[in-house]
Design an enzyme around this catalytic site. Structure first.
Site, short mmCIF file in Angstrom:
data_model
loop_
_atom_site.label_atom_id
_atom_site.label_comp_id
_atom_site.label_asym_id
_atom_site.label_seq_id
_atom_site.Cartn_x
_atom_site.Cartn_y
_atom_site.Cartn_z
NE ARG A 127 -42.79 -30.49 2.60
CZ ARG A 127 -43.69 -29.52 2.73
NH1 ARG A 127 -43.32 -28.27 2.77
NH2 ARG A 127 -44.96 -29.81 2.85
CG ASP A 157 -37.86 -23.61 2.40
OD1 ASP A 157 -37.92 -24.60 1.64
OD2 ASP A 157 -38.77 -22.78 2.51
CG MET A 183 -40.87 -26.46 -2.07
SD MET A 183 -41.44 -27.34 -0.61
CE MET A 183 -43.00 -27.97 -1.20
O1 F6P Z 1 -41.26 -26.05 4.58
C1 F6P Z 1 -41.24 -24.85 3.86
C2 F6P Z 1 -41.73 -25.11 2.50
O2 F6P Z 1 -40.90 -26.07 1.97
C3 F6P Z 1 -41.77 -23.87 1.61
O3 F6P Z 1 -40.68 -23.69 0.77
C4 F6P Z 1 -43.02 -24.08 0.80
O4 F6P Z 1 -43.55 -22.85 0.38
C5 F6P Z 1 -43.91 -24.76 1.74
O5 F6P Z 1 -43.06 -25.56 2.56
C6 F6P Z 1 -45.00 -25.55 1.09
O6 F6P Z 1 -45.57 -26.42 2.01
P1 F6P Z 1 -47.08 -26.93 1.98
O7 F6P Z 1 -47.53 -26.89 0.58
O8 F6P Z 1 -46.98 -28.32 2.52
O9 F6P Z 1 -47.84 -26.03 2.88
#
Ligand code: F6P
Length: 425
Positions: free
Chosen positions: A353, A205, A247
């Site tokens: 990611r 982010d 995200m």
């Molecule tokens: O790392 C932050 C992020 O990328 C946010 O933008 C997003 O809301 C979140 O991670 C989602 O992560 P997870 O679904 O793995 O908890």
């Protein structure tokens, strides 16, 4: 947590009297790499008018330059370092782990390096997770891989006391915590309790304060760009509109910079509540001007004026974060209903990611890892390594926590055209 502060410092050395094992040069311009000295700084703010400041800078305006020192506070035989990767994954984590292990091992001769499994959870005895012994042969080829060989997890409320006790039981005297605001918030608490801790910034982010870069961001931008390129095939052939949800919970960097690199027509970010009417208007204007299809990028945290964020799951996690999602689908339906144009939504989600880190994240992971080791050799704890104004440097964790790196909507976002920076193409 015990009230009394524990002293994890390596007391036998006192002042940095030990000559580093690194053979660098003390002379400038002799064609060899130099040691960094304590009087080398990076300016915090580099914007200026023609008449620069004619004064001595105060400490707050300066960040210490990262780099190896000639004399170190360091007795390799007494070091037991631990490395933990926490929070949401991001590409580049393994690069930091590898750089730190290689640097500790080969540059300084440290032989006890423990990898904590699955984030801070690895410190909590109820999970029974044994540490991973980290050595060069364990990490030699991990820089090419996504994720983290150590595993990760999100937080468990305030478990700082348990982590503190566990560090003590394991005789760990230096902790490297790689993570975002939640992880580094815990690191700050540990530091205040007397733990020798260094933070390394990661989050796709890019919303952590005091650093121009957080690990994983550039790989995520590459994914967004590539996926949008693929969507153009269908969008163009069928004259469709695609709303692509990225995200970006609080800050819109992924949507903004991903939108800029992929050439999106409309970009919607959490920092500026959008008007649905204006979005529809822009779409229709685009068609009138001859657009065959449109790509709209929206950050998961964006919301319409007067509305609230779209949540996937009710409630918040132990760091107070909501699980966001759904704005893309909402927008696509609204646009279809209001413009009678065919509009679909795609959620990029964890694709952003995943996978191997791009070259930039590999390099930044390496630079951050090495800078973290430079900090410990200088007994400089309670800090986060960072990238500021083109240099690797560091900043106290206390300056990072409780702040967010938002997009500045006055200078970096075109509120009228709902598009990226004010560059007229
Ligand atoms: O790392 C932050 C992020 O990328 C946010 O933008 C997003 O809301 C979140 O991670 C989602 O992560 P997870 O679904 O793995 O908890």
């Amino acid at each position: 947590m015990k009230k009394k502060q524990r002293d994890f410092t390596i007391t036998t050395l006192g002042a940095p009297k030990v000559l580093t094992p690194l053979e660098l040069s003390t002379q400038r311009n002799d064609g060899q790499a130099n040691y960094t000295n304590d009087d080398q700084y990076v300016l915090y703010d580099i914007e200026t008018g023609r008449n620069g400041p004619d004064r001595i800078f105060n400490q707050k305006e300066l960040l210490e330059m990262a780099g190896p020192r000639e004399r170190i506070f360091f007795d390799p035989a007494k070091v037991h370092a631990a490395i933990v990767t926490c929070g949401g994954l991001c590409p580049g984590l393994n690069d930091v782990v590898r750089a730190m292990v290689m640097c500790l091992w080969f540059r300084y001769g440290v032989r006890r390096i423990s990898g904590i499994r699955f984030g801070y959870r690895g410190f909590l005895s109820r999970f029974g997770l044994p540490v991973m012994e980290l050595k060069p042969d364990v990490v030699s080829d991990i820089h090419r891989k996504g994720g983290t060989i150590l595993g990760s997890s999100r937080g468990y409320g305030d478990c700082t006391g348990e982590i503190f006790d566990s560090l003590e039981q394991m005789n760990v005297n230096i902790l490297f915590a790689i993570g975002g605001d939640g992880t580094l918030g815990v690191a700050l608490k540990l530091s205040k309790a007397g733990v020798n801790v260094i933070g390394i910034p990661k989050t796709i982010d890019k919303d952590l304060a005091e650093t121009d870069y957080t690990l994983g961001f550039e790989t995520a931008i590459n994914v967004i760009t590539e996926e949008v390129d693929r969507l153009r095939t269908t969008a163009g052939s069928h004259q469709r509109i695609f709303v692509v949800e990225t995200m970006g919970r609080h800050a819109g960097w992924l949507a903004l910079e991903g939108g800029e690199s992929s050439g999106a027509y409309i970009i919607l970010i959490p920092e500026y509540d959008f008007s649905l009417e204006r979005v529809n208007e822009l779409v229709l204007e685009g068609r009138k001007a001859g657009a065959r299809y449109d790509i709209i990028l929206v950050a998961e945290g964006a919301k319409p004026m007067g509305g609230t964020e779209f949540v996937r799951v009710e409630g918040v996690d132990s760091f107070g974060h909501k699980a966001l999602g759904g704005i893309g689908e909402y927008l696509a339906n609204e646009i279809t209903d209001n413009t009678e144009l065919e509009c679909r939504s795609v959620v990029l989600s964890h694709l952003q990611r995943g996978g191997a880190p791009c070259a930039y994240d590999r390099r930044m992971g390496r630079y951050f890892g090495i800078a973290a080791i430079d900090l410990i050799t200088n007994n400089d704890y309670g800090k986060m390594v960072c990238y500021r104004n083109g240099r690797i440097t560091s900043v106290p964790l206390s300056r990072v926590i409780g702040k967010t790196n938002f997009v500045n909507v006055d200078t970096e976002y075109d509120k009228e055209r709902y598009n990226g920076r004010r560059t007229i193409l």
